[in-house]
Design an enzyme around this catalytic site. Structure first.
Site, PDB file in Angstrom:
ATOM      1  N   ASP A  67       0.838  -1.197   0.000  1.00 21.91           N
ATOM      2  CA  ASP A  67       0.000   0.000   0.000  1.00 21.91           C
ATOM      3  C   ASP A  67       0.874   1.249   0.000  1.00 21.91           C
ATOM      4  O   ASP A  67       2.095   1.159   0.119  1.00 21.91           O
ATOM      5  CB  ASP A  67      -1.001  -0.014   1.175  1.00 21.91           C
ATOM      6  CG  ASP A  67      -0.345  -0.270   2.533  1.00 21.91           C
ATOM      7  OD1 ASP A  67       0.897  -0.273   2.610  1.00 21.91           O
ATOM      8  OD2 ASP A  67      -1.077  -0.471   3.513  1.00 21.91           O
ATOM      9  N   ASN A 135      -7.818  -1.698  13.346  1.00 22.07           N
ATOM     10  CA  ASN A 135      -9.233  -1.879  12.993  1.00 22.07           C
ATOM     11  C   ASN A 135      -9.437  -3.094  12.089  1.00 22.07           C
ATOM     12  O   ASN A 135     -10.493  -3.254  11.502  1.00 22.07           O
ATOM     13  CB  ASN A 135      -9.776  -0.616  12.305  1.00 22.07           C
ATOM     14  CG  ASN A 135      -9.077  -0.328  10.981  1.00 22.07           C
ATOM     15  OD1 ASN A 135      -8.109  -1.009  10.621  1.00 22.07           O
ATOM     16  ND2 ASN A 135      -9.548   0.668  10.256  1.00 22.07           N
ATOM     17  N   HIS A 137      -7.686  -3.797   9.348  1.00 24.27           N
ATOM     18  CA  HIS A 137      -7.418  -3.617   7.915  1.00 24.27           C
ATOM     19  C   HIS A 137      -6.207  -4.438   7.465  1.00 24.27           C
ATOM     20  O   HIS A 137      -5.342  -4.787   8.258  1.00 24.27           O
ATOM     21  CB  HIS A 137      -7.288  -2.133   7.541  1.00 24.27           C
ATOM     22  CG  HIS A 137      -6.034  -1.440   7.951  1.00 24.27           C
ATOM     23  ND1 HIS A 137      -5.934  -0.064   7.973  1.00 24.27           N
ATOM     24  CD2 HIS A 137      -4.824  -1.895   8.344  1.00 24.27           C
ATOM     25  CE1 HIS A 137      -4.717   0.278   8.355  1.00 24.27           C
ATOM     26  NE2 HIS A 137      -4.017  -0.809   8.584  1.00 24.27           N
ATOM     27  N   GLU A 142      -9.831  -0.829   4.382  1.00 29.84           N
ATOM     28  CA  GLU A 142     -10.479  -0.494   5.646  1.00 29.84           C
ATOM     29  C   GLU A 142     -11.788  -1.280   5.793  1.00 29.84           C
ATOM     30  O   GLU A 142     -12.275  -1.858   4.809  1.00 29.84           O
ATOM     31  CB  GLU A 142     -10.768   1.018   5.672  1.00 29.84           C
ATOM     32  CG  GLU A 142      -9.540   1.898   5.436  1.00 29.84           C
ATOM     33  CD  GLU A 142      -8.545   1.919   6.612  1.00 29.84           C
ATOM     34  OE1 GLU A 142      -8.598   1.022   7.475  1.00 29.84           O
ATOM     35  OE2 GLU A 142      -7.725   2.850   6.663  1.00 29.84           O
TER      36      GLU A 142
HETATM   37  C1  GLP Z   1      -0.745   0.546   8.316  1.00 29.75           C
HETATM   38  C2  GLP Z   1      -0.531   0.029   6.881  1.00 29.75           C
HETATM   39  C3  GLP Z   1      -0.506  -1.462   6.809  1.00 29.75           C
HETATM   40  C4  GLP Z   1       0.158  -2.025   8.044  1.00 29.75           C
HETATM   41  C5  GLP Z   1      -0.737  -1.775   9.221  1.00 29.75           C
HETATM   42  C6  GLP Z   1      -0.130  -2.155  10.545  1.00 29.75           C
HETATM   43  O1  GLP Z   1      -1.668   1.584   8.313  1.00 29.75           O
HETATM   44  N1  GLP Z   1      -1.508   0.509   5.949  1.00 29.75           N
HETATM   45  O2  GLP Z   1       0.134  -1.866   5.637  1.00 29.75           O
HETATM   46  O3  GLP Z   1       0.338  -3.407   7.882  1.00 29.75           O
HETATM   47  O4  GLP Z   1      -1.214  -0.443   9.235  1.00 29.75           O
HETATM   48  O5  GLP Z   1       0.919  -1.309  10.883  1.00 29.75           O
HETATM   49  P1  GLP Z   1       1.902  -1.613  12.085  1.00 29.75           P
HETATM   50  O6  GLP Z   1       2.666  -2.836  11.719  1.00 29.75           O
HETATM   51  O7  GLP Z   1       2.811  -0.420  12.198  1.00 29.75           O
HETATM   52  O8  GLP Z   1       1.057  -1.824  13.292  1.00 29.75           O
END
Ligand code: GLP
Length: 240
Positions: A67, A135, A137, A142
């Site tokens: 992403d 959440n 995702h 989302e």
């Molecule tokens: C972010 C990204 C994701 C990521 C997730 C978890 O917003 N869009 O690609 O996997 O949230 O992030 P983290 O590993 O920092 O908790």
């Protein structure tokens, strides 16, 4: 979906690295999806260590970025592409031409299909390594994202903006839109590995394990995938 309980955060990185390395051992030019964020840090460190020790040659791998933020400049250091290049691709000697990534300033209507076409030209995704958002995702899919969604531009949920504010200084500075591979794109991967680490993820992991697949919980598409593994560390693992 298989559930693997890692001994600790380090073990989570080790187990995920083993899967990546097994994929590349079978197919050195495999197409791999990686996220950025806090969760894959241990995995990246492990892969880089294996590379430096001469046990991993990833130079032929093809990498797709999960992403990206929309509406920032291509050379913004906070872009996910810059982050992945710095923290994984350059240390592994994976050259820039082997990364397929959303252009943050890409056209809102055609950037998704450009990425889907690139994935198809590479023969599809062999392994998608994913983090899970607070959440639920996956990428920037989302809650409410359709299970068959493809790569596209999306609006970020308020929880995602709040959670990513730590990388931007304050929530008002987080770009409100992003690009993401879709849940359908990820479901078509031959193998999916979802990583969850740290106490903040415990309640969403608990929900994921209890829930039937539903658009309210995007990560629940993993339940329907024939080769999906959830690796959790003890902090993120619900009791049981
Ligand atoms: C972010 C990204 C994701 C990521 C997730 C978890 O917003 N869009 O690609 O996997 O949230 O992030 P983290 O590993 O920092 O908790």
């Amino acid at each position: 979906m298989d559930i693997v309980r890692a001994d600790d955060a380090d073990d989570l990185g080790r187990r995920a690295a083993r899967i990546v390395m097994a994929t590349l051992a079978r197919a050195p030019d495999a197409t791999l999806v990686f996220p950025v964020g806090a969760t894959p840090r241990g995995l990246f460190a492990r892969l880089i260590g294996e590379h430096r020790a001469g046990r991993l040659d990833a130079s032929r791998a093809r990498v797709v970025l999960l992403d990206e933020y929309a509406g920032i400049t291509r050379d913004d250091r906070r872009s996910f592409a810059a982050w992945l290049r710095r923290d994984l691709l350059q240390p592994l000697d994976i050259t820039a031409d082997r990364l397929l990534a959303f252009a943050p300033n890409g056209d809102r209507d055609i950037e998704g299909s450009r990425i889907e076409a690139g994935i198809a030209a590479w023969g599809g995704i062999d392994l998608a390594v994913l983090g899970i958002g607070l959440n639920g995702h996956l990428g920037f899919n989302e809650p409410g994202s359709p299970a068959d969604s493809r790569a596209r531009r999306v609006a970020l949920a308020p929880e995602t903006i709040a959670s990513n504010a730590r990388y931007w200084g304050r929530a008002e500075d987080v770009p409100p839109h992003g690009f993401t591979l879709g849940l359908g794109t990820l479901s078509a991967a031959r193998r999916v590995v979802v990583l969850a680490s740290g106490p903040a993820k415990r309640s969403i992991v608990q929900r994921l394990l209890a829930d039937v697949p539903s658009p309210d919980l995007p990560a629940s598409v993993a339940h329907r995938h024939p080769a999906a593994t959830l690796i959790v560390d003890p902090d993120a693992a619900p009791p049981g």
